[in-house]
Design a protein around this motif. Structure first.
Motif, PDB file in Angstrom:
ATOM      1  N   ALA A 237       4.197   9.273  -2.866  1.00 30.42           N
ATOM      2  CA  ALA A 237       5.100   8.710  -2.147  1.00 30.42           C
ATOM      3  C   ALA A 237       4.061   7.988  -1.155  1.00 30.42           C
ATOM      4  N   ARG A 238       4.499   6.788  -0.837  1.00 26.17           N
ATOM      5  CA  ARG A 238       3.830   6.051   0.267  1.00 26.17           C
ATOM      6  C   ARG A 238       4.536   5.957   1.589  1.00 26.17           C
ATOM      7  N   PRO A 239       3.946   6.031   2.769  1.00 24.69           N
ATOM      8  CA  PRO A 239       4.695   6.172   3.894  1.00 24.69           C
ATOM      9  C   PRO A 239       5.376   5.063   4.278  1.00 24.69           C
ATOM     10  N   VAL A 240       6.552   4.863   4.938  1.00 25.77           N
ATOM     11  CA  VAL A 240       7.413   4.078   5.493  1.00 25.77           C
ATOM     12  C   VAL A 240       7.738   4.497   7.085  1.00 25.77           C
TER      13      VAL A 240
ATOM     14  N   PRO B 160      15.227   2.335   3.978  1.00 25.45           N
ATOM     15  CA  PRO B 160      15.336   0.911   3.401  1.00 25.45           C
ATOM     16  C   PRO B 160      16.917   0.468   3.663  1.00 25.45           C
TER      17      PRO B 160
ATOM     18  N   VAL C  48      11.772  12.323   1.597  1.00 24.35           N
ATOM     19  CA  VAL C  48      11.206  11.567   0.450  1.00 24.35           C
ATOM     20  C   VAL C  48      12.464  10.775  -0.198  1.00 24.35           C
TER      21      VAL C  48
ATOM     22  N   LYS D 238      13.737   8.155  -3.297  1.00 25.53           N
ATOM     23  CA  LYS D 238      13.583   7.782  -4.542  1.00 25.53           C
ATOM     24  C   LYS D 238      14.598   6.990  -5.145  1.00 25.53           C
TER      25      LYS D 238
ATOM     26  N   ARG E 162       2.060   5.961  -6.357  1.00 25.23           N
ATOM     27  CA  ARG E 162       3.005   6.223  -5.150  1.00 25.23           C
ATOM     28  C   ARG E 162       4.327   5.259  -5.665  1.00 25.23           C
TER      29      ARG E 162
ATOM     30  N   TRP F 285       7.357   6.731  -4.848  1.00 24.10           N
ATOM     31  CA  TRP F 285       8.439   6.974  -3.864  1.00 24.10           C
ATOM     32  C   TRP F 285       8.001   6.650  -2.490  1.00 24.10           C
ATOM     33  N   LEU F 286       8.976   6.849  -1.732  1.00 22.96           N
ATOM     34  CA  LEU F 286       8.940   6.606  -0.177  1.00 22.96           C
ATOM     35  C   LEU F 286       8.731   7.662   0.566  1.00 22.96           C
ATOM     36  N   LYS F 287       7.994   7.680   1.680  1.00 24.31           N
ATOM     37  CA  LYS F 287       7.914   9.022   2.685  1.00 24.31           C
ATOM     38  C   LYS F 287       8.261   8.371   4.027  1.00 24.31           C
ATOM     39  N   LEU F 288       9.188   9.156   4.607  1.00 21.76           N
ATOM     40  CA  LEU F 288       9.700   8.884   5.798  1.00 21.76           C
ATOM     41  C   LEU F 288       9.539  10.052   6.903  1.00 21.76           C
TER      42      LEU F 288
END
Length: 322
Positions: free
Chosen positions: A12-15, A19, A181, A183, A194, A196-199
């Protein structure tokens, strides 16, 4: 065709925010504070780390659980250890260093668990190209059909944004849930990407500026401390690189420390998990900074760099304690 280790896990890449509501379908999963693990269950069980190494010798109880699952499967999970108040990352690290009889004894004293959030293969069928919603359904059926209990746990998942926002409450962070996470339920599993997103959950805390990297008159980053019960300054965090504006403002007020500073002669590592020494300059510890941090906090230190926000001229260093 069957999957065999090592398999590169999807990442996952960090945000910094969820969204927008209209950005497309999304599901949200709790991000537990542990080690990433791929579990190869069946006749030849194997517990793989994110980087492909064998975690089995340190966690024999999980290898045994994978051996008796009752079906050939490859599961993606977070490996955790529970403490009195929630997940205990320090205890997990300590367990990861054990082998042999000491590892087996630790398995009885502080058993590990697997919070499972994906299935890559099940009963001979490789599921990498199946959409996430179908993989999740297969995972839920596995848990229900096998009546899985500890050390197995099914990762909470929701499509409701309000529930996801509740999971970002620092109360969850204190228990070891470090964020979300995010998805796409239509997405396939793409090893090594990467996708997925990771917050991360963020909180604001204070620290005493005890040292800097770079020049005192133009610092690059801060080393922050807190006072222990005996009044000694203990390292608590390192900041991310300072903005040019913040560096200039701090450079105008920071002063080089004299020989009485407690960090002279100390060695701090350049990063978590590395032995490379950090070059730093002690400063007079009379300024308090407010910083933004995530909830990964172990043995009095923030595990990840914190972000400098501002000076707290209204606070005295004596007020900043562990």
């Amino acid at each position: 065709m069957h999957l065999s280790p090592p398999v590169h896990p999807m990442l996952a890449r960090p945000v910094t925010a969820l969204p927008p509501a209209g950005a497309g379908p999304a599901v949200f999963e709790q991000k537990a504070d542990g080690f990433r693990a791929l579990v190869f269950a069946g006749a030849e069980p194997f517990l793989q780390s994110r980087r492909g190494s064998d975690l089995g010798p340190a966690f024999p109880e999980l290898v045994e659980a994978a051996a008796v699952l009752g079906v050939e499967a490859v599961l993606d999970a977070e490996l955790v250890v529970w403490g009195e108040d929630g997940l205990d990352f320090a205890a997990l690290q300590e367990r990861a260093r054990r082998r042999g009889a000491t590892a087996r004894r630790a398995a009885l004293e502080r058993p590990a668990h697997l919070i499972v959030f994906d299935v890559l293969e099940l009963a001979g069928a490789v599921l990498l190209d199946e959409p996430l919603r179908q993989r999740r359904a297969a995972l839920e059926d596995l848990f229900a059909g096998r009546r899985l209990t500890a050390p197995w746990a099914l990762c909470p998942q929701t499509s409701d944004r309000e529930t996801a926002l509740d999971w970002l409450d620092p109360v969850w962070g204190a228990a070891g849930i470090e964020g979300l996470v995010i998805k796409d339920p239509r997405s396939r599993y793409r090893p090594g990407e990467r996708g997925w997103l990771k917050l991360r959950t963020r909180v604001t805390v204070e620290g005493i500026i005890g040292a800097v990297t770079g020049k005192v008159t133009a610092p690059r980053s801060l080393l922050l401390g807190r006072l222990d019960a005996a009044g000694r300054l203990r390292l608590a965090a390192r900041s991310t690189p300072l903005s040019r504006r913040a560096s200039g403002e701090l450079g105008d007020v920071l002063r080089p420390a004299g020989a009485e500073h407690p960090w002279w002669g100390r060695t701090f590592s350049a990063g978590w998990g590395t032995k490379e020494p950090l070059a730093f300059h002690p400063v007079v510890p009379d300024l308090v900074a407010e910083v933004e941090a995530d909830t990964a906090f172990d043995l009095g230190r923030h595990r990840h760099p914190v972000r400098y926000l501002r000076l707290r001229d209204d606070m005295d260093p004596e007020d900043v304690r562990q």
